[in-house]
Design a protein around this motif. Structure first.
Motif, PDB file in Angstrom:
ATOM      1  N   ARG A   1       0.845  -1.209   0.000  1.00  0.00           N
ATOM      2  CA  ARG A   1       0.000   0.000   0.000  1.00  0.00           C
ATOM      3  C   ARG A   1       0.880   1.259   0.000  1.00  0.00           C
ATOM      4  O   ARG A   1       0.636   2.203  -0.739  1.00  0.00           O
ATOM      5  N   ARG A   2       1.910   1.236   0.854  1.00  0.00           N
ATOM      6  CA  ARG A   2       2.828   2.398   0.937  1.00  0.00           C
ATOM      7  C   ARG A   2       3.475   2.663  -0.413  1.00  0.00           C
ATOM      8  O   ARG A   2       3.563   3.796  -0.865  1.00  0.00           O
ATOM      9  N   GLU A   3       3.905   1.593  -1.078  1.00  0.00           N
ATOM     10  CA  GLU A   3       4.552   1.748  -2.390  1.00  0.00           C
ATOM     11  C   GLU A   3       3.591   2.351  -3.413  1.00  0.00           C
ATOM     12  O   GLU A   3       3.934   3.267  -4.152  1.00  0.00           O
ATOM     13  N   ILE A   4       2.364   1.808  -3.419  1.00  0.00           N
ATOM     14  CA  ILE A   4       1.352   2.308  -4.377  1.00  0.00           C
ATOM     15  C   ILE A   4       1.100   3.793  -4.151  1.00  0.00           C
ATOM     16  O   ILE A   4       1.080   4.595  -5.091  1.00  0.00           O
ATOM     17  N   LEU A   5       0.920   4.187  -2.871  1.00  0.00           N
ATOM     18  CA  LEU A   5       0.621   5.601  -2.565  1.00  0.00           C
ATOM     19  C   LEU A   5       1.774   6.510  -2.971  1.00  0.00           C
ATOM     20  O   LEU A   5       1.551   7.621  -3.466  1.00  0.00           O
ATOM     21  N   ALA A   6       3.026   6.039  -2.780  1.00  0.00           N
ATOM     22  CA  ALA A   6       4.191   6.850  -3.157  1.00  0.00           C
ATOM     23  C   ALA A   6       4.229   7.033  -4.676  1.00  0.00           C
ATOM     24  O   ALA A   6       4.433   8.152  -5.183  1.00  0.00           O
ATOM     25  N   GLN A   7       3.981   5.935  -5.412  1.00  0.00           N
ATOM     26  CA  GLN A   7       4.003   6.011  -6.883  1.00  0.00           C
ATOM     27  C   GLN A   7       2.861   6.884  -7.408  1.00  0.00           C
ATOM     28  O   GLN A   7       2.987   7.564  -8.422  1.00  0.00           O
ATOM     29  N   LEU A   8       1.755   6.862  -6.681  1.00  0.00           N
ATOM     30  CA  LEU A   8       0.589   7.650  -7.084  1.00  0.00           C
ATOM     31  C   LEU A   8       0.900   9.140  -6.924  1.00  0.00           C
ATOM     32  O   LEU A   8       0.638   9.945  -7.819  1.00  0.00           O
ATOM     33  N   ALA A   9       1.483   9.486  -5.779  1.00  0.00           N
ATOM     34  CA  ALA A   9       1.784  10.889  -5.491  1.00  0.00           C
ATOM     35  C   ALA A   9       2.882  11.420  -6.406  1.00  0.00           C
ATOM     36  O   ALA A   9       2.886  12.601  -6.770  1.00  0.00           O
ATOM     37  N   SER A  10       3.806  10.543  -6.832  1.00  0.00           N
ATOM     38  CA  SER A  10       4.908  11.012  -7.686  1.00  0.00           C
ATOM     39  C   SER A  10       4.491  11.056  -9.159  1.00  0.00           C
ATOM     40  O   SER A  10       5.197  11.597 -10.002  1.00  0.00           O
TER      41      SER A  10
ATOM     42  N   GLU B   1       4.148   8.356 -10.987  1.00  0.00           N
ATOM     43  CA  GLU B   1       4.716   7.177 -11.656  1.00  0.00           C
ATOM     44  C   GLU B   1       3.608   6.199 -12.061  1.00  0.00           C
ATOM     45  O   GLU B   1       3.711   5.453 -13.019  1.00  0.00           O
ATOM     46  N   LEU B   2       2.523   6.200 -11.281  1.00  0.00           N
ATOM     47  CA  LEU B   2       1.398   5.294 -11.522  1.00  0.00           C
ATOM     48  C   LEU B   2       0.343   6.009 -12.362  1.00  0.00           C
ATOM     49  O   LEU B   2      -0.004   7.148 -12.071  1.00  0.00           O
ATOM     50  N   ASP B   3      -0.165   5.337 -13.417  1.00  0.00           N
ATOM     51  CA  ASP B   3      -1.122   5.999 -14.324  1.00  0.00           C
ATOM     52  C   ASP B   3      -2.578   5.770 -13.936  1.00  0.00           C
ATOM     53  O   ASP B   3      -3.400   6.681 -13.992  1.00  0.00           O
ATOM     54  N   VAL B   4      -2.902   4.513 -13.595  1.00  0.00           N
ATOM     55  CA  VAL B   4      -4.303   4.177 -13.329  1.00  0.00           C
ATOM     56  C   VAL B   4      -4.400   3.395 -12.020  1.00  0.00           C
ATOM     57  O   VAL B   4      -3.647   2.441 -11.814  1.00  0.00           O
ATOM     58  N   LEU B   5      -5.328   3.816 -11.157  1.00  0.00           N
ATOM     59  CA  LEU B   5      -5.534   3.099  -9.897  1.00  0.00           C
ATOM     60  C   LEU B   5      -6.945   2.514  -9.877  1.00  0.00           C
ATOM     61  O   LEU B   5      -7.939   3.221 -10.083  1.00  0.00           O
ATOM     62  N   VAL B   6      -7.027   1.197  -9.666  1.00  0.00           N
ATOM     63  CA  VAL B   6      -8.319   0.515  -9.569  1.00  0.00           C
ATOM     64  C   VAL B   6      -8.518   0.168  -8.107  1.00  0.00           C
ATOM     65  O   VAL B   6      -7.587  -0.269  -7.439  1.00  0.00           O
ATOM     66  N   GLY B   7      -9.751   0.354  -7.578  1.00  0.00           N
ATOM     67  CA  GLY B   7      -9.938  -0.005  -6.174  1.00  0.00           C
ATOM     68  C   GLY B   7     -11.360   0.113  -5.694  1.00  0.00           C
ATOM     69  O   GLY B   7     -12.278   0.429  -6.452  1.00  0.00           O
ATOM     70  N   THR B   8     -11.517  -0.163  -4.386  1.00  0.00           N
ATOM     71  CA  THR B   8     -12.835  -0.074  -3.738  1.00  0.00           C
ATOM     72  C   THR B   8     -12.900   1.267  -2.999  1.00  0.00           C
ATOM     73  O   THR B   8     -12.165   2.191  -3.337  1.00  0.00           O
ATOM     74  N   HIS B   9     -13.715   1.327  -1.930  1.00  0.00           N
ATOM     75  CA  HIS B   9     -13.816   2.556  -1.134  1.00  0.00           C
ATOM     76  C   HIS B   9     -12.452   3.021  -0.615  1.00  0.00           C
ATOM     77  O   HIS B   9     -12.292   4.165  -0.204  1.00  0.00           O
ATOM     78  N   ALA B  10     -11.477   2.105  -0.635  1.00  0.00           N
ATOM     79  CA  ALA B  10     -10.126   2.446  -0.168  1.00  0.00           C
ATOM     80  C   ALA B  10      -9.582   3.669  -0.919  1.00  0.00           C
ATOM     81  O   ALA B  10      -8.740   4.398  -0.410  1.00  0.00           O
ATOM     82  N   LEU B  11     -10.088   3.905  -2.141  1.00  0.00           N
ATOM     83  CA  LEU B  11      -9.598   5.040  -2.948  1.00  0.00           C
ATOM     84  C   LEU B  11      -9.924   6.389  -2.333  1.00  0.00           C
ATOM     85  O   LEU B  11      -9.277   7.384  -2.634  1.00  0.00           O
ATOM     86  N   ILE B  12     -10.989   6.429  -1.502  1.00  0.00           N
ATOM     87  CA  ILE B  12     -11.383   7.755  -0.997  1.00  0.00           C
ATOM     88  C   ILE B  12     -10.858   8.025   0.413  1.00  0.00           C
ATOM     89  O   ILE B  12     -11.276   8.958   1.064  1.00  0.00           O
ATOM     90  N   GLN B  13      -9.918   7.176   0.879  1.00  0.00           N
ATOM     91  CA  GLN B  13      -9.335   7.454   2.196  1.00  0.00           C
ATOM     92  C   GLN B  13      -8.413   8.665   2.098  1.00  0.00           C
ATOM     93  O   GLN B  13      -7.845   8.956   1.049  1.00  0.00           O
TER      94      GLN B  13
END
Length: 677
Positions: free
Chosen positions: A344-353, A355-367
């Motif tokens: 999770r930590r890695e995904i969030l870091a890549q998202l903020a930088s 590096e990650l283009d598309v994120l798929v998820g459940t309600h976890a996306l709105i935390q």
């Protein structure tokens, strides 16, 4: 004087009575005068020779015997007298209304409303109406223990006497003339005290139109506001790259998919904010359209997000995207409640930088700790499962990202207009080539064994089967017991030739995923499940579905479940096992066997169950209408929507004289946030 005045302005309303009226939602004069009856009793005077046994009627005649009051038991009494109409004499009895004795005088003419007993030639009275009866209808209101019918009627009459002249018109004169509507004053009064059926019909027509029209005015206003947000994002995607991506897909898009893709891409490019609902029946290929929209967003240097209601569905979408984006540089990740902390930590870091283009998820996306670098497009799937506020939080994650809502639950037109009236709607109304419609059969429980035997032919061809057990509302434990019992029976029936596996809501996510995986790999041939598999699950080799106690499911849910088969090239069958207890249950089973069109199913579902049931009122965002009915009055809703749209299209309509009253009314409503949550 003003309709916003407190109900305490009326004589006889002190603190206690005001408190009691508040339990009915009546606090102002407007609340009181628009608290309409839910039905009316026909109190037209009738002749003895034209009435039927046990009919409720009003009989007028002369009192020919003194009223005799006899008491029995605690606070119980009977008042009896005789009346004459023409040459006929009949008895009248009133129970537990001793105070009426003073109103009954020999030789005087009175009118009594009550129930006629033809055998005894007598009337069981409910009320005395007085000789000069002008109205033909008596209003009946929803009341409770602390507010009586008579009290409410007296207050409404008093309210009209004092406030009738201050009831202001809130509709434009042009519309009153165009549709021959009563004025607001006349309609409000006639809703309570109609002289006859025709007047009541006209009053109701006006009140329903007013409710729908004012709601649509507010909704279209919201829509204009959304569209006018020029500070939305203009996603200048790479047209050539997008064409190449679409060409590289392993199948040709249907005409409907091409049409909706163009609509979405046009919205992405525009500087206005996209707010679009994509409706498509089960299996119509919405996932591919979502992938194309996300790809376009990524080529413009933005990120995309897809939010879905369940982990199984998130996993499914993730797999589809990995496959679709395999030949592209697009980087996709999956975030759900069960994603491990380190990952999770890695995904969030890549998202903020970025590096990650598309994120798929459940309600976890709105935390709160989920931060995107440049969020350009948000897609929510099965969006009626999310409350209005959850949708809003996700939108606020980016700089006004474009928003696409997707649903495989076809929404009847009237509901789409009300719940999503502020959105543009795209519809995928054709299935991909080669799809064979699923044959649906309805059997009784006693025929089950025969069916299980005939299913062996399909299993012998190497195909697979779903067996769905109903959810039992009262207890999750019962669900599990029920599913386990079915699982054990089938195991015994099909052993040792075929493997049976079990999936239910009490299992941990890893367990569920492992079981789905063994089914996908055809290591188990029969999957017994509660409705966890309702949405999005894709196993093309499954060609049979058996739904146990199918009458426990809603039509839309049955249609969703049925959509899990028929996803490959082979013909598929869905068998409903049910023994419905009533006509509605039988009708629902028939509808399922007669059509595979989700839009037809959803319209029928709406007719049988009503909007709150179909949508699940709590999260639906559906407004409560006091008089209007979304099903029965759908045609009036359409007219109201058209009129509201045409007003909003007029330049500076707010300052035109015909709309002065309307503008004032809408301002008050908006201040009270009366229309939206």
């Amino acid at each position: 004087m003003d309709l916003k005045d407190s109900i305490r302005q009326l004589s006889g309303v002190g603190d206690k009575r005001a408190e009691n009226l508040a339990t009915l939602g009546i606090e102002t004069l407007e609340d009181l005068l628009s608290y309409y009856p839910f039905r009316y009793e026909d109190i037209q005077e009738r002749q003895l020779n034209e009435i039927l046994d046990q009919e409720k009627v009003t009989l007028k005649g002369t009192v020919v015997s003194p009223a005799v009051l006899s008491r029995f038991g605690y606070k119980k009494s009977r008042l009896q007298f005789r009346m004459m109409q023409g040459h006929d004499v009949f008895g009248v009895s009133f129970f537990n209304q001793p105070y009426l004795k003073d109103k009954v005088n020999v030789s005087e003419e009175i009118a009594v409303y009550g129930k006629w007993d033809a055998k005894r030639k007598s009337l069981t009275g409910m009320k005395i109406l007085g000789a000069q009866q002008e109205e033909e209808f008596a209003p009946i209101y929803h009341v409770n223990k602390v507010v009586r019918q008579t009290t409410l009627i007296q207050l409404i009459k008093q309210g009209f006497e004092q406030y009738y002249t201050v009831i202001e018109e809130n509709l434009p004169l042009s519309l009153l003339e165009k549709y021959r509507l009563l004025s607001r004053q006349e309609a409000m009064y006639a809703m309570h005290f109609p002289k006859n059926a025709k007047e009541h019909h006209q009053a109701k027509r006006r009140v329903i139109f007013e409710e729908f029209f004012l709601f649509q005015m507010a909704l279209q206003g919201l829509r204009q506001k959304e569209r006018a947000e020029v500070n939305g994002l203009a996603v200048h995607y790479d047209v050539q790259a997008l064409k190449a991506f679409t060409k590289s897909l392993p199948f040709e898009l249907t005409q409907a998919q091409k049409r909706v893709t163009n609509e979405i891409c046009r919205d992405l490019k525009s500087p206005n904010h996209m707010h679009r609902l994509l409706q498509g029946d089960v299996g119509s290929g919405k996932t591919v359209v979502a992938a194309i929209a996300l790809y376009a967003t990524v080529t413009a240097g933005f990120q995309g997000a897809l939010m879905v209601p369940t982990e199984i569905l998130a996993q499914q979408h993730m797999e589809s995207f990995v496959e679709l984006f395999a030949q592209t540089p697009v980087k996709v990740a999956l975030l759900t409640g069960s994603t491990k902390t380190k990952e999770r930590r890695e995904i969030l870091a890549q998202l903020a930088s970025g590096e990650l283009d598309v994120l798929v998820g459940t309600h976890a996306l709105i935390q709160e700790d989920v931060n995107f670098k440049r969020l350009g497009l948000v897609i929510t799937d099965e969006q009626h499962r999310f409350g209005v506020n959850q949708r809003k939080i996700l939108r606020e994650k980016g700089l006004k990202p474009d928003v696409l809502f997707m649903t495989a639950t076809p929404i009847p037109r009237t509901l789409a207009i009300t719940a999503y009236g502020e959105m543009d709607v795209s519809i995928i109304d054709e299935l991909p080539a080669g799809r064979i419609p699923v044959e649906t059969r309805w059997i009784r429980p006693q025929q089950l064994e025969q069916v299980l035997t005939s299913c062996q032919k399909e299993l012998a061809k190497g195909h697979q089967m779903y067996v769905i057990c109903p959810l039992i509302e009262e207890s999750e434990m019962l669900d599990v017991q029920n599913a386990v019992a079915v699982f054990e029976e089938l195991q015994a029936f099909y052993a040792p030739k075929y493997q049976v596996s079990l999936l239910h809501g009490k299992m941990k996510n890893q367990e569920k995923e492992a079981i789905m995986e063994t089914f996908k790999q055809n290591q188990s041939q029969i999957l017994v499940s509660t409705t966890v598999i309702e949405v999005g699950v894709n196993v093309p080799n499954a060609t049979m579905m058996l739904i146990i106690d199918a009458d426990r499911f809603g039509l839309a849910q049955l249609h969703q479940l049925r959509g899990r088969v028929g996803r490959g090239a082979a013909a598929s069958t869905c068998i409903l096992v049910a023994n419905p207890k009533n006509e509605v249950g039988k009708k629902r089973m028939q509808i399922m066997t007669e059509t595979t069109n989700g839009f037809v199913v959803s319209e029928k579902d709406l007719e049988l169950r009503g909007p709150g049931e179909v949508f699940g009122s709590r999260q639906s965002g559906l407004p409560e209408f006091a008089t209007a009915d979304l099903v029965a009055d759908g045609h009036i809703l359409e007219v109201a929507k058209t009129e509201a749209e045409s007003i909003w299209q007029k330049k500076n309509w707010e300052i035109l004289p015909d709309y002065t009253a309307l503008v004032a009314y809408l301002q008050v409503q908006q201040a009270q946030k009366a229309f939206f949550d």
